[in-house]
Design a protein around this motif. Structure first.
Motif, PDB file in Angstrom:
ATOM      1  N   ILE A 137     -15.099   4.290 -26.872  1.00  0.00           N
ATOM      2  CA  ILE A 137     -14.261   5.446 -26.580  1.00  0.00           C
ATOM      3  C   ILE A 137     -12.908   4.970 -26.036  1.00  0.00           C
ATOM      4  N   CYS A 138     -11.846   5.325 -26.722  1.00  0.00           N
ATOM      5  CA  CYS A 138     -10.493   4.903 -26.346  1.00  0.00           C
ATOM      6  C   CYS A 138      -9.681   6.129 -25.938  1.00  0.00           C
ATOM      7  N   ILE A 139      -9.340   6.218 -24.677  1.00  0.00           N
ATOM      8  CA  ILE A 139      -8.650   7.398 -24.149  1.00  0.00           C
ATOM      9  C   ILE A 139      -7.147   7.121 -24.032  1.00  0.00           C
ATOM     10  N   ILE A 140      -6.374   7.966 -24.687  1.00  0.00           N
ATOM     11  CA  ILE A 140      -4.909   7.912 -24.598  1.00  0.00           C
ATOM     12  C   ILE A 140      -4.397   9.050 -23.706  1.00  0.00           C
ATOM     13  N   SER A 141      -5.124  10.167 -23.682  1.00  0.00           N
ATOM     14  CA  SER A 141      -4.689  11.374 -22.966  1.00  0.00           C
ATOM     15  C   SER A 141      -4.365  11.073 -21.508  1.00  0.00           C
ATOM     16  N   ASN A 142      -3.168  11.491 -21.094  1.00  0.00           N
ATOM     17  CA  ASN A 142      -2.729  11.290 -19.713  1.00  0.00           C
ATOM     18  C   ASN A 142      -3.217  12.406 -18.797  1.00  0.00           C
ATOM     19  N   PRO A 143      -3.325  12.163 -17.479  1.00  0.00           N
ATOM     20  CA  PRO A 143      -3.113  10.883 -16.802  1.00  0.00           C
ATOM     21  C   PRO A 143      -4.340   9.967 -16.943  1.00  0.00           C
ATOM     22  N   VAL A 144      -4.165   8.828 -17.604  1.00  0.00           N
ATOM     23  CA  VAL A 144      -5.271   7.900 -17.890  1.00  0.00           C
ATOM     24  C   VAL A 144      -5.977   7.466 -16.606  1.00  0.00           C
ATOM     25  N   ASN A 145      -5.215   7.363 -15.499  1.00  0.00           N
ATOM     26  CA  ASN A 145      -5.826   6.978 -14.220  1.00  0.00           C
ATOM     27  C   ASN A 145      -6.908   7.964 -13.779  1.00  0.00           C
ATOM     28  N   GLU A 256     -12.069  -6.010  -9.962  1.00  0.00           N
ATOM     29  CA  GLU A 256     -10.966  -6.947  -9.742  1.00  0.00           C
ATOM     30  C   GLU A 256     -10.153  -6.630  -8.485  1.00  0.00           C
ATOM     31  N   THR A 257     -10.188  -5.364  -8.083  1.00  0.00           N
ATOM     32  CA  THR A 257      -9.499  -4.938  -6.849  1.00  0.00           C
ATOM     33  C   THR A 257     -10.490  -4.059  -6.096  1.00  0.00           C
ATOM     34  N   ASP A 258     -10.051  -3.423  -4.997  1.00  0.00           N
ATOM     35  CA  ASP A 258     -10.974  -2.497  -4.352  1.00  0.00           C
ATOM     36  C   ASP A 258     -10.865  -1.087  -4.942  1.00  0.00           C
ATOM     37  N   CYS A 259     -10.212  -0.981  -6.096  1.00  0.00           N
ATOM     38  CA  CYS A 259     -10.250   0.252  -6.899  1.00  0.00           C
ATOM     39  C   CYS A 259     -11.403   0.144  -7.893  1.00  0.00           C
ATOM     40  N   PRO A 260     -12.131   1.221  -8.111  1.00  0.00           N
ATOM     41  CA  PRO A 260     -13.255   1.144  -9.056  1.00  0.00           C
ATOM     42  C   PRO A 260     -12.839   0.996 -10.526  1.00  0.00           C
ATOM     43  N   TYR A 261     -11.571   1.272 -10.814  1.00  0.00           N
ATOM     44  CA  TYR A 261     -11.028   1.077 -12.166  1.00  0.00           C
ATOM     45  C   TYR A 261      -9.686   0.361 -12.040  1.00  0.00           C
ATOM     46  N   PHE A 262      -9.416  -0.513 -13.005  1.00  0.00           N
ATOM     47  CA  PHE A 262      -8.133  -1.221 -12.984  1.00  0.00           C
ATOM     48  C   PHE A 262      -7.838  -1.737 -14.379  1.00  0.00           C
ATOM     49  N   SER A 263      -6.574  -1.977 -14.661  1.00  0.00           N
ATOM     50  CA  SER A 263      -6.189  -2.486 -15.973  1.00  0.00           C
ATOM     51  C   SER A 263      -5.890  -3.981 -15.901  1.00  0.00           C
ATOM     52  N   PHE A 285       5.882 -10.891  -5.619  1.00  0.00           N
ATOM     53  CA  PHE A 285       6.496  -9.644  -6.091  1.00  0.00           C
ATOM     54  C   PHE A 285       5.443  -8.754  -6.756  1.00  0.00           C
ATOM     55  N   GLU A 286       4.604  -9.366  -7.586  1.00  0.00           N
ATOM     56  CA  GLU A 286       3.557  -8.609  -8.287  1.00  0.00           C
ATOM     57  C   GLU A 286       2.447  -8.183  -7.322  1.00  0.00           C
ATOM     58  N   GLU A 287       2.107  -9.062  -6.394  1.00  0.00           N
ATOM     59  CA  GLU A 287       1.092  -8.731  -5.373  1.00  0.00           C
ATOM     60  C   GLU A 287       1.500  -7.485  -4.593  1.00  0.00           C
ATOM     61  N   LYS A 288       2.783  -7.453  -4.220  1.00  0.00           N
ATOM     62  CA  LYS A 288       3.317  -6.335  -3.446  1.00  0.00           C
ATOM     63  C   LYS A 288       3.239  -5.038  -4.259  1.00  0.00           C
ATOM     64  N   MET A 289       3.567  -5.113  -5.551  1.00  0.00           N
ATOM     65  CA  MET A 289       3.514  -3.911  -6.399  1.00  0.00           C
ATOM     66  C   MET A 289       2.094  -3.387  -6.543  1.00  0.00           C
ATOM     67  N   ILE A 290       1.137  -4.302  -6.694  1.00  0.00           N
ATOM     68  CA  ILE A 290      -0.265  -3.873  -6.807  1.00  0.00           C
ATOM     69  C   ILE A 290      -0.705  -3.196  -5.512  1.00  0.00           C
ATOM     70  N   ALA A 291      -0.384  -3.821  -4.376  1.00  0.00           N
ATOM     71  CA  ALA A 291      -0.753  -3.242  -3.070  1.00  0.00           C
ATOM     72  C   ALA A 291      -0.170  -1.842  -2.901  1.00  0.00           C
ATOM     73  N   GLU A 292       1.077  -1.659  -3.357  1.00  0.00           N
ATOM     74  CA  GLU A 292       1.732  -0.346  -3.243  1.00  0.00           C
ATOM     75  C   GLU A 292       1.109   0.684  -4.188  1.00  0.00           C
ATOM     76  N   ALA A 293       0.598   0.212  -5.318  1.00  0.00           N
ATOM     77  CA  ALA A 293       0.042   1.132  -6.323  1.00  0.00           C
ATOM     78  C   ALA A 293      -1.370   1.602  -5.983  1.00  0.00           C
ATOM     79  N   LEU A 294      -2.122   0.782  -5.263  1.00  0.00           N
ATOM     80  CA  LEU A 294      -3.558   1.061  -5.070  1.00  0.00           C
ATOM     81  C   LEU A 294      -3.869   2.412  -4.413  1.00  0.00           C
ATOM     82  N   PRO A 295      -3.161   2.820  -3.338  1.00  0.00           N
ATOM     83  CA  PRO A 295      -3.519   4.115  -2.732  1.00  0.00           C
ATOM     84  C   PRO A 295      -3.394   5.286  -3.714  1.00  0.00           C
ATOM     85  N   GLU A 296      -2.294   5.322  -4.489  1.00  0.00           N
ATOM     86  CA  GLU A 296      -2.111   6.406  -5.454  1.00  0.00           C
ATOM     87  C   GLU A 296      -3.157   6.320  -6.575  1.00  0.00           C
ATOM     88  N   LEU A 297      -3.453   5.099  -7.004  1.00  0.00           N
ATOM     89  CA  LEU A 297      -4.448   4.897  -8.057  1.00  0.00           C
ATOM     90  C   LEU A 297      -5.823   5.384  -7.596  1.00  0.00           C
TER      91      LEU A 297
END
Length: 312
Positions: A137-145, A256-263, A285-297
């Motif tokens: 099953i491949c989901i394109i429909s947003n919001p994919v998160n 891979e993170t403490d989120c149950p889903y990740f890309s 730089f990338e570590e910081k972006m992931i940390a900032e994204a996790l709460p919203e994700l």
């Protein structure tokens, strides 16, 4: 009537498309009449990997299917219209791609689409769980998160959940990154100075909005999304057919993170995800972006899960 000249060319094309016996993927597109669905269906029809293409939507699918069926490639095309025809569209499918739902308009975030698209995805994936529980099953429909957690919870409800077969198609981000970085440096993998890196990262993140604005209310990123969706499906089918070393990124069930889903990059195999290759070595730089994204994700994932729990 075909001219004498046209006949051999057509026959040659057909011969070139009847490749190995393995190239017999049965693919369904749910939302096939829409802005993504139509070009996606065209790209799938053009592929020698696809032997059967079934198209579903709540409007216009007989016309879309009739149009595509005139193309001289091997995939047999059939259109299905409305909920009562959905089971027949899905039976025997190896891969189901779902671009169904409403597109973004200027000023909307992907999360603004939740109220409409959540119920569409829940309904369509429930039909998948019932009529093709073994399909990828491949989901394109947003919001994919949120729509991937919805799909997972729906499959759990039906007792057929397999996390290795449910994919959020994030390939367009990869395609855009490859394109924008190539514009700067000719070929990806490169080292960029921090100011360029910050700018190109922002552009990749906001590329969907760039298209929504450029289309001035007439749609969102449909053609590039169709290309990215087709690329992902072809990789998946290659892996199902036994090709080794097929890697694509996708938003999936993850540790891979403490989120149950990740890309992250995934090694694909005959049964879906063979191995999650993880985040890999990343910069501060990338570590910081992931940390900032996790709460919203995390919030988007929870929203999707709660939606299914509260469904009647």
């Amino acid at each position: 009537m075909l001219s004498a000249l046209a006949r051999p060319a057509g026959a040659a094309l057909r011969r070139s498309f009847s490749t190995s016996a393995q190239n017999n993927a049965k693919v369904a597109v749910l939302g096939a009449s829409g802005g993504i669905g139509q070009p996606l269906s065209l790209l799938l029809k053009n592929s020698p990997l696809v032997s059967r293409l079934t198209l579903y939507d709540i409007a216009h699918t007989p016309g879309v299917a009739a149009d595509l069926s005139h193309i001289e490639t091997r995939a047999a095309v059939k259109g299905y219209l409305g909920p009562e025809q959905l089971p027949d569209c899905l039976k025997g499918c190896d891969v189901v791609v779902i671009p169904a739902g409403v597109p973004r308009k200027p000023g909307m975030t992907r999360d603004d689409l939740f109220n409409t698209n959540a119920s569409i995805v829940a309904t369509l994936t429930a039909a998948c769980a019932q009529h093709c529980p073994e399909a990828m099953i491949c989901i394109i429909s947003n919001p994919v998160n949120s729509t991937i957690p919805i799909t997972a919870e729906v499959f759990k409800k039906h007792g057929v959940y397999n996390p290795n077969k449910i994919f959020g198609v994030t390939t367009l981000d990869i395609v855009r990154a490859n394109t924008f970085i190539a514009e700067l440096k000719c070929t990806p993998k490169v080292d960029l100075p921090q100011d360029q890196l910050t700018a190109v990262t922002g552009r990749i993140q906001e590329a969907g909005t760039e298209v929504v604005k450029a289309k001035a209310g007439a749609g969102s990123a449909t053609l590039s999304m169709a290309y990215a969706g087709a690329r992902f499906v072809f990789s998946l089918v290659d892996a199902i057919n036994g090709k080794e070393g097929v890697v694509e990124c996708s938003f999936v069930k993850s540790q891979e993170t403490d989120c149950p889903y990740f890309s992250t990059p995934l090694l694909l195999g005959k049964k879906g995800i063979e191995k999650n290759l993880g985040i890999g070595k990343i910069s501060p730089f990338e570590e910081k972006m992931i940390a900032e994204a996790l709460p919203e994700l995390k919030a988007s994932i929870k929203k999707g899960e709660e939606f299914v729990k509260n469904m009647k």
